[in-house]
Design a protein around this motif. Structure first.
Motif, PDB file in Angstrom:
ATOM      1  N   ALA A  86       0.730  -1.377  -0.010  1.00 45.62           N
ATOM      2  CA  ALA A  86      -0.086  -0.052  -0.264  1.00 45.62           C
ATOM      3  C   ALA A  86       0.741   1.353   0.084  1.00 45.62           C
ATOM      4  O   ALA A  86       0.364   2.384  -0.145  1.00 45.62           O
ATOM      5  CB  ALA A  86      -0.885   0.034   1.226  1.00 45.62           C
ATOM      6  N   GLY A  87       2.372   0.978  -0.021  1.00 50.52           N
ATOM      7  CA  GLY A  87       3.112   2.135  -0.048  1.00 50.52           C
ATOM      8  C   GLY A  87       3.513   2.886   1.306  1.00 50.52           C
ATOM      9  O   GLY A  87       4.035   3.911   1.360  1.00 50.52           O
ATOM     10  N   TYR A  88       3.379   2.185   2.262  1.00 56.66           N
ATOM     11  CA  TYR A  88       3.565   2.457   3.640  1.00 56.66           C
ATOM     12  C   TYR A  88       4.870   1.517   4.158  1.00 56.66           C
ATOM     13  O   TYR A  88       5.138   0.472   3.624  1.00 56.66           O
ATOM     14  CB  TYR A  88       2.586   2.317   4.694  1.00 56.66           C
ATOM     15  CG  TYR A  88       1.407   3.148   4.103  1.00 56.66           C
ATOM     16  CD1 TYR A  88       1.400   4.432   4.789  1.00 56.66           C
ATOM     17  CD2 TYR A  88       0.349   2.832   3.467  1.00 56.66           C
ATOM     18  CE1 TYR A  88       0.159   5.522   4.399  1.00 56.66           C
ATOM     19  CE2 TYR A  88      -0.746   3.660   3.327  1.00 56.66           C
ATOM     20  CZ  TYR A  88      -0.914   4.880   3.690  1.00 56.66           C
ATOM     21  OH  TYR A  88      -1.742   5.664   3.262  1.00 56.66           O
ATOM     22  N   LEU A  89       5.694   2.138   5.336  1.00 57.39           N
ATOM     23  CA  LEU A  89       6.778   1.429   5.899  1.00 57.39           C
ATOM     24  C   LEU A  89       6.013   0.266   6.827  1.00 57.39           C
ATOM     25  O   LEU A  89       4.935   0.439   7.083  1.00 57.39           O
ATOM     26  CB  LEU A  89       7.556   2.233   6.841  1.00 57.39           C
ATOM     27  CG  LEU A  89       8.567   3.484   5.985  1.00 57.39           C
ATOM     28  CD1 LEU A  89       8.939   4.195   7.161  1.00 57.39           C
ATOM     29  CD2 LEU A  89       9.274   2.883   4.984  1.00 57.39           C
ATOM     30  N   PRO A  90       6.892  -1.039   6.774  1.00 62.64           N
ATOM     31  CA  PRO A  90       6.362  -1.981   7.459  1.00 62.64           C
ATOM     32  C   PRO A  90       5.977  -1.812   8.999  1.00 62.64           C
ATOM     33  O   PRO A  90       5.269  -2.305   9.434  1.00 62.64           O
ATOM     34  CB  PRO A  90       7.633  -2.994   7.277  1.00 62.64           C
ATOM     35  CG  PRO A  90       8.441  -2.853   6.296  1.00 62.64           C
ATOM     36  CD  PRO A  90       8.093  -1.336   5.786  1.00 62.64           C
ATOM     37  N   VAL A  91       6.893  -0.647   9.426  1.00 60.97           N
ATOM     38  CA  VAL A  91       6.268  -0.284  10.896  1.00 60.97           C
ATOM     39  C   VAL A  91       4.990   0.189  10.964  1.00 60.97           C
ATOM     40  O   VAL A  91       4.517   0.292  12.150  1.00 60.97           O
ATOM     41  CB  VAL A  91       7.351   0.858  11.373  1.00 60.97           C
ATOM     42  CG1 VAL A  91       7.268   2.202  10.739  1.00 60.97           C
ATOM     43  CG2 VAL A  91       7.517   1.091  12.716  1.00 60.97           C
ATOM     44  N   SER A  92       4.419   0.594  10.025  1.00 57.70           N
ATOM     45  CA  SER A  92       2.934   1.123   9.832  1.00 57.70           C
ATOM     46  C   SER A  92       2.107  -0.037  10.602  1.00 57.70           C
ATOM     47  O   SER A  92       0.953   0.372  10.855  1.00 57.70           O
ATOM     48  CB  SER A  92       2.469   1.304   8.655  1.00 57.70           C
ATOM     49  OG  SER A  92       3.297   2.493   7.882  1.00 57.70           O
ATOM     50  N   THR A  93       2.479  -1.313  10.643  1.00 59.24           N
ATOM     51  CA  THR A  93       1.600  -2.319  11.158  1.00 59.24           C
ATOM     52  C   THR A  93       1.514  -1.971  12.738  1.00 59.24           C
ATOM     53  O   THR A  93       0.559  -2.508  13.303  1.00 59.24           O
ATOM     54  CB  THR A  93       2.256  -3.627  11.161  1.00 59.24           C
ATOM     55  OG1 THR A  93       3.519  -3.546  11.580  1.00 59.24           O
ATOM     56  CG2 THR A  93       2.179  -3.915   9.649  1.00 59.24           C
ATOM     57  N   ASN A  94       2.065  -1.001  13.217  1.00 53.29           N
ATOM     58  CA  ASN A  94       2.023  -0.593  14.645  1.00 53.29           C
ATOM     59  C   ASN A  94       0.420   0.049  14.714  1.00 53.29           C
ATOM     60  O   ASN A  94       0.018   0.348  15.993  1.00 53.29           O
ATOM     61  CB  ASN A  94       3.040   0.219  15.080  1.00 53.29           C
ATOM     62  CG  ASN A  94       4.293  -0.336  15.387  1.00 53.29           C
ATOM     63  OD1 ASN A  94       4.499  -1.691  15.548  1.00 53.29           O
ATOM     64  ND2 ASN A  94       5.441   0.405  15.260  1.00 53.29           N
TER      65      ASN A  94
END
Length: 265
Positions: A86-94
């Motif tokens: 979706a174009g976001y960093l993996p850390v966005s799963t926080n």
């Protein structure tokens, strides 16, 4: 859904304060139901969240993560890959404290709300509430197949059975039963309003459990199983005088139905 969670779900749906059983109107006011594609009307379910249940960023990540479920299951890996897609960093799963359970909840919510869309596009069969309920259950089960999650749904059930997430799962099951009966045009005004939802929730939970082990093309055996169990409820439900008796019948009926189909409980 494991037997223990199935029993808990039926208890959850039936354990209403006695005073509420004497209401003279349904918990939610009836609204017009679109039944054909010839005269479409806007669909607005009484419990459809406004604004949408997830903000745009979360929706984009979870939608992309669903595309990874067939290969990676309902997992943190699927969430991380969804964020990247979706174009976001993996850390966005926080953004999702519940982790992979949030992905399960997103799918359940998306599919439940999608039922209204199928009614707008395809209508519902004529002939009464019972036939429409069966058709809506069939459509919801079919969504698991068409959405590519059926092969991983056993993982989702295991997550929903976890004590931390069981209340969330039961609440969503309650909303699904409510949505199906609302769309089918159910207008019960007495304690049957609760009993029907408890019975339907039990049958649907059993059907999803059966679906995790169904190897028939398109899971048609699961659809047949659901029709049979709903038929059992229809033929015997009127013989019971209160919610507790109806729920007790439903628990035994759906569990015995699963055993008869070879599902190990």
């Amino acid at each position: 859904m494991p037997p223990r969670l199935l029993r808990l779900s039926l208890h959850f749906l039936s354990a209403r304060p006695a005073a509420r059983l004497t209401r003279t109107t349904p918990h939610y006011p009836p609204r017009p139901i679109p039944t054909s594609t010839s005269s479409p009307r806007a669909y607005h379910a009484y419990d459809r969240p406004t604004p949408p249940p997830y903000p745009p960023t979360e929706t984009a990540i979870l939608t992309a993560a669903l595309g990874r479920v067939p290969a990676h299951g309902f997992s943190k890996t699927a969430l991380a890959l969804g964020a990247r897609d979706a174009g976001y960093l993996p850390v966005s799963t926080n953004l999702f404290p519940a982790g992979e359970m949030e992905l399960v909840k997103f799918w359940c919510t998306k599919a439940r709300l999608g039922l209204g869309g199928t009614v707008e596009k395809e209508g519902l069969p004529e002939g009464g509430v019972r036939g429409r309920v069966k058709e809506l259950v069939r459509r919801r089960l079919r969504m698991n197949v068409e959405g590519g999650v059926v092969g991983r749904w056993g993982e989702a059930i295991a997550l929903m059975a976890h004590p931390t997430y069981a209340p969330t799962a039961l609440a969503e099951l309650s909303r699904l039963a409510d949505e199906i009966l609302f769309l089918a045009g159910d207008a019960s005004l007495d304690s049957a309003w609760y009993a029907k939802r408890a019975a339907l929730a039990g049958v649907y939970a059993a059907a999803e459990t059966f679906q995790t082990q169904d190897t028939s093309p398109g899971c048609v055996d699961t659809e047949r199983f659901a029709r049979e169990r709903l038929g059992d409820v229809e033929s015997l439900g009127k013989a019971f005088g209160d919610v507790g008796e109806w729920v007790e019948f439903t628990v035994h009926g759906v569990l015995n139905g699963l055993r008869s189909k070879g599902v190990r409980l």
